[in-house]
Design an enzyme around this catalytic site. Structure first.
Site, mmCIF file in Angstrom:
data_model
loop_
_atom_site.group_PDB
_atom_site.id
_atom_site.type_symbol
_atom_site.label_atom_id
_atom_site.label_comp_id
_atom_site.label_asym_id
_atom_site.label_seq_id
_atom_site.Cartn_x
_atom_site.Cartn_y
_atom_site.Cartn_z
ATOM 1 N N VAL A 123 88.752 -9.588 -31.886
ATOM 2 C CA VAL A 123 88.132 -9.846 -33.190
ATOM 3 C C VAL A 123 87.491 -8.536 -33.650
ATOM 4 C CG1 VAL A 123 86.399 -11.216 -34.413
ATOM 5 C CG2 VAL A 123 87.662 -12.224 -32.492
ATOM 6 N N ASP A 182 81.815 -11.694 -46.323
ATOM 7 C CA ASP A 182 80.925 -10.611 -46.746
ATOM 8 C C ASP A 182 79.648 -10.741 -45.918
ATOM 9 O OD1 ASP A 182 79.022 -9.010 -47.930
ATOM 10 O OD2 ASP A 182 79.788 -9.319 -49.959
ATOM 11 N N ASN A 193 82.064 -3.707 -35.429
ATOM 12 C CA ASN A 193 82.245 -2.408 -36.092
ATOM 13 C C ASN A 193 81.568 -2.335 -37.449
ATOM 14 O OD1 ASN A 193 83.912 0.131 -36.929
ATOM 15 N ND2 ASN A 193 84.397 -1.413 -38.471
ATOM 16 N N SER A 195 75.350 4.827 -33.384
ATOM 17 C CA SER A 195 75.413 6.108 -34.074
ATOM 18 C C SER A 195 74.383 7.059 -33.481
ATOM 19 C CB SER A 195 75.107 5.891 -35.554
ATOM 20 O OG SER A 195 74.815 7.102 -36.184
ATOM 21 N N TYR A 241 69.031 2.890 -41.853
ATOM 22 C CA TYR A 241 70.278 2.987 -41.073
ATOM 23 C C TYR A 241 69.957 3.409 -39.641
ATOM 24 C CZ TYR A 241 74.881 4.596 -39.552
ATOM 25 O OH TYR A 241 76.052 4.782 -38.837
ATOM 26 N N VAL A 278 82.708 10.843 -37.568
ATOM 27 C CA VAL A 278 84.162 10.622 -37.544
ATOM 28 C C VAL A 278 84.606 10.690 -39.007
ATOM 29 C CG1 VAL A 278 85.983 8.938 -37.028
ATOM 30 C CG2 VAL A 278 83.977 9.075 -35.532
ATOM 31 N N SER A 306 85.731 9.546 -42.281
ATOM 32 C CA SER A 306 85.829 8.194 -42.870
ATOM 33 C C SER A 306 85.143 8.178 -44.227
ATOM 34 C CB SER A 306 85.176 7.139 -41.968
ATOM 35 O OG SER A 306 83.780 7.119 -42.168
HETATM 36 N N1 LIG Z 1 82.150 7.466 -39.653
HETATM 37 C C1 LIG Z 1 81.160 7.987 -38.972
HETATM 38 O O1 LIG Z 1 80.926 9.202 -38.988
HETATM 39 C C2 LIG Z 1 80.290 7.096 -38.124
HETATM 40 C C3 LIG Z 1 79.342 7.710 -37.300
HETATM 41 C C4 LIG Z 1 78.538 6.912 -36.508
HETATM 42 C C5 LIG Z 1 78.689 5.545 -36.529
HETATM 43 N N2 LIG Z 1 79.603 4.972 -37.335
HETATM 44 C C6 LIG Z 1 79.690 3.504 -37.358
HETATM 45 O O2 LIG Z 1 81.026 3.087 -37.269
HETATM 46 C C7 LIG Z 1 81.200 1.867 -37.993
HETATM 47 C C8 LIG Z 1 82.376 1.998 -38.944
HETATM 48 O O3 LIG Z 1 82.121 3.065 -39.821
HETATM 49 P P1 LIG Z 1 83.284 3.715 -40.720
HETATM 50 O O4 LIG Z 1 82.959 5.134 -40.832
HETATM 51 O O5 LIG Z 1 84.609 3.303 -40.239
HETATM 52 O O6 LIG Z 1 82.969 3.004 -42.122
HETATM 53 P P2 LIG Z 1 83.893 2.813 -43.399
HETATM 54 O O7 LIG Z 1 85.095 3.682 -43.355
HETATM 55 O O8 LIG Z 1 82.975 2.887 -44.561
HETATM 56 O O9 LIG Z 1 84.416 1.286 -43.231
HETATM 57 C C9 LIG Z 1 83.491 0.243 -43.266
HETATM 58 C C10 LIG Z 1 84.196 -1.079 -43.112
HETATM 59 O O10 LIG Z 1 83.197 -2.111 -43.203
HETATM 60 C C11 LIG Z 1 83.551 -2.999 -44.251
HETATM 61 N N3 LIG Z 1 82.380 -3.557 -44.908
HETATM 62 C C12 LIG Z 1 81.403 -2.888 -45.577
HETATM 63 N N4 LIG Z 1 80.506 -3.758 -46.067
HETATM 64 C C13 LIG Z 1 80.920 -4.989 -45.697
HETATM 65 C C14 LIG Z 1 80.417 -6.288 -45.901
HETATM 66 N N5 LIG Z 1 79.324 -6.511 -46.630
HETATM 67 N N6 LIG Z 1 81.072 -7.338 -45.361
HETATM 68 C C15 LIG Z 1 82.214 -7.149 -44.662
HETATM 69 N N7 LIG Z 1 82.747 -5.928 -44.441
HETATM 70 C C16 LIG Z 1 82.116 -4.865 -44.962
HETATM 71 C C17 LIG Z 1 84.374 -2.175 -45.210
HETATM 72 O O11 LIG Z 1 85.107 -3.074 -46.017
HETATM 73 P P3 LIG Z 1 85.812 -2.621 -47.392
HETATM 74 O O12 LIG Z 1 87.092 -1.977 -46.965
HETATM 75 O O13 LIG Z 1 86.023 -3.900 -48.106
HETATM 76 O O14 LIG Z 1 84.877 -1.682 -48.082
HETATM 77 C C18 LIG Z 1 85.204 -1.356 -44.219
HETATM 78 O O15 LIG Z 1 86.256 -2.121 -43.693
HETATM 79 C C19 LIG Z 1 79.869 1.580 -38.677
HETATM 80 O O16 LIG Z 1 79.135 0.643 -37.928
HETATM 81 C C20 LIG Z 1 79.176 2.924 -38.663
HETATM 82 O O17 LIG Z 1 77.777 2.801 -38.678
HETATM 83 C C21 LIG Z 1 80.413 5.715 -38.142
#
Ligand SMILES: NC(=O)c1ccc[n+]([C@@H]2O[C@H](COP(=O)([O-])OP(=O)(O)OC[C@H]3O[C@@H](n4cnc5c(N)ncnc54)[C@H](OP(=O)(O)O)[C@@H]3O)[C@@H](O)[C@H]2O)c1
Length: 338
Positions: A64, A119, A146, A200, A213, A246, A248
């Site tokens: 999941v 959501d 995630n 994070s 955050y 990462v 994103s």
């Molecule tokens: N990227 C980094 O540098 C980084 C660093 C440290 C930690 N993280 C952690 O890694 C995780 C993923 O981050 P990411 O960089 O992959 O983020 P991302 O690319 O922004 O993707 C976020 C995902 O969460 C979904 N989402 C956002 N709000 C939502 C809501 N209200 N209900 C359901 N789904 C929702 C988004 O859906 P939509 O597609 O519909 O928008 C998307 O699928 C997070 O927990 C983040 O804190 C990321």
């Protein structure tokens, strides 16, 4: 000259004892440092981690994944299907859920895929009950907590909107708690399961101007460690991923580098090294890719916590200034057009 000073120290018992103690402390500290970097290298290059079949890969089990429509969540979904799990995608945007589902069907036709629209910030009434009923029909081997959101850009706490504060807490903390509460009972009764929680560095080193955050990710870290200890003897592995940047939408970084991997290599490193600490000193916590492991190791071994918090403040203050200047430029361009 040096010999004379050395002789004077050796002739004085207090000085000689102090010097011996200082040497011992230095040697122990250096030894610990060398041992920690050797452990890190062993973990990253040699330690195979817990194999995924321990959690039901290739045996009809489901993974999941929350926030499965973009970034890391989408990569986890694709990769877990490749590694012989059926996949339940949980996310808020129906068209994106359907697109990821099609991508998995094309890439891993043997995997079953379902999606559930949710959501996490504003769940529809009864949504979690419906999800509970769906999950009871599946054998869940893996939960990837995630989904996560951050501030738009660094902002002082008193200027952040109530709505954004609500969303961060609901999505990053309550979403994770609710999802885990739904799947953990069946994992405990089957005696196996893997729960990966996306943390994070902002939870490891407090992030001024990203305080909500940062606080939410500190919760992820502490809660994961507590839960990990609670359930490990019952066959369930909980792992907190201490993740640095990462590429994103959330990080707003488009170009990968040694310290900032693409989601694909990051997710593959995670899934190949379950239970391996990498650069982390904390229990039930992992930094499983070399760039992140080294950054984690450096933060833990050099300078004080105070230093890193103030470093983070300087960094975020600078990012905020640039973001505000960009907004001003964009507003000026719009005003010029009208
Ligand atoms: N990227 C980094 O540098 C980084 C660093 C440290 C930690 N993280 C952690 O890694 C995780 C993923 O981050 P990411 O960089 O992959 O983020 P991302 O690319 O922004 O993707 C976020 C995902 O969460 C979904 N989402 C956002 N709000 C939502 C809501 N209200 N209900 C359901 N789904 C929702 C988004 O859906 P939509 O597609 O519909 O928008 C998307 O699928 C997070 O927990 C983040 O804190 C990321």
């Amino acid at each position: 000259m040096f010999e004379v000073q050395l002789q004077q120290i050796l002739d004085n018992p207090v000085l000689a004892l102090s010097a011996a103690l200082a040497l011992l402390v230095g040697a122990v500290s250096l030894g610990r440092l060398v041992l920690s970097i050797l452990t890190l290298l062993f973990d990253i290059f040699l330690n195979p981690g817990i194999p995924l079949d321990r959690f039901g890969a290739g045996q009809g089990s489901w993974a999941v994944v929350t926030g499965a429509t973009d970034g890391l969540g989408k990569q986890f979904a694709l990769e877990l299907a490749r590694r012989k799990f059926n996949v339940l995608l949980v996310g808020r945007t129906l068209t994106k859920l359907e697109a990821v589902r099609e991508e998995i069907n094309a890439q891993s036709p043997a995997a079953e895929v379902q999606h559930f629209q949710l959501d996490f910030a504003h769940p529809a009434p009864g949504a979690f009950l419906q999800l509970k009923a769906l999950l009871e029909e599946l054998t869940v081997g893996v939960l990837i907590n995630n989904v996560g959101v951050s501030h738009d850009f660094p902002v002082p706490f008193h200027l952040e909107s109530e709505e954004r504060i609500h969303d961060i807490v609901e999505i990053n903390i309550n979403g994770m708690l609710k999802m885990t509460h739904l799947v953990l009972p069946q994992m405990l009764s089957s005696g196996r399961g893997l729960i990966l929680n996306l943390g994070s560095f902002a939870g490891h080193v407090p992030g001024p101007l990203l305080s909500v955050y940062s606080g939410s990710k500190a919760f992820v870290s502490t809660w994961s460690q507590a839960l990990g200890a609670e359930v490990q003897a019952k066959g369930v592995t909980v792992e907190h991923l201490n993740t640095y940047f990462v590429v994103s939408a959330m990080s707003k970084i488009r170009k990968p580098s040694f310290f900032v991997p693409l989601p694909g290599p990051y997710v593959r490193a995670v899934l190949s090294r379950i239970g391996v600490r990498g650069g982390s000193n904390y229990p039930f916590t992992s930094s499983p890719i070399l760039g992140h492991a080294l950054a984690n190791w450096a933060v833990d071994n050099f300078f004080s916590r105070q230093f890193w918090v103030m470093y983070s403040l300087t960094l975020h203050t600078d990012i905020r200034k640039r973001a505000l200047r960009k907004k001003e430029r964009e507003a000026a361009a719009v005003a010029k057009q009208n």
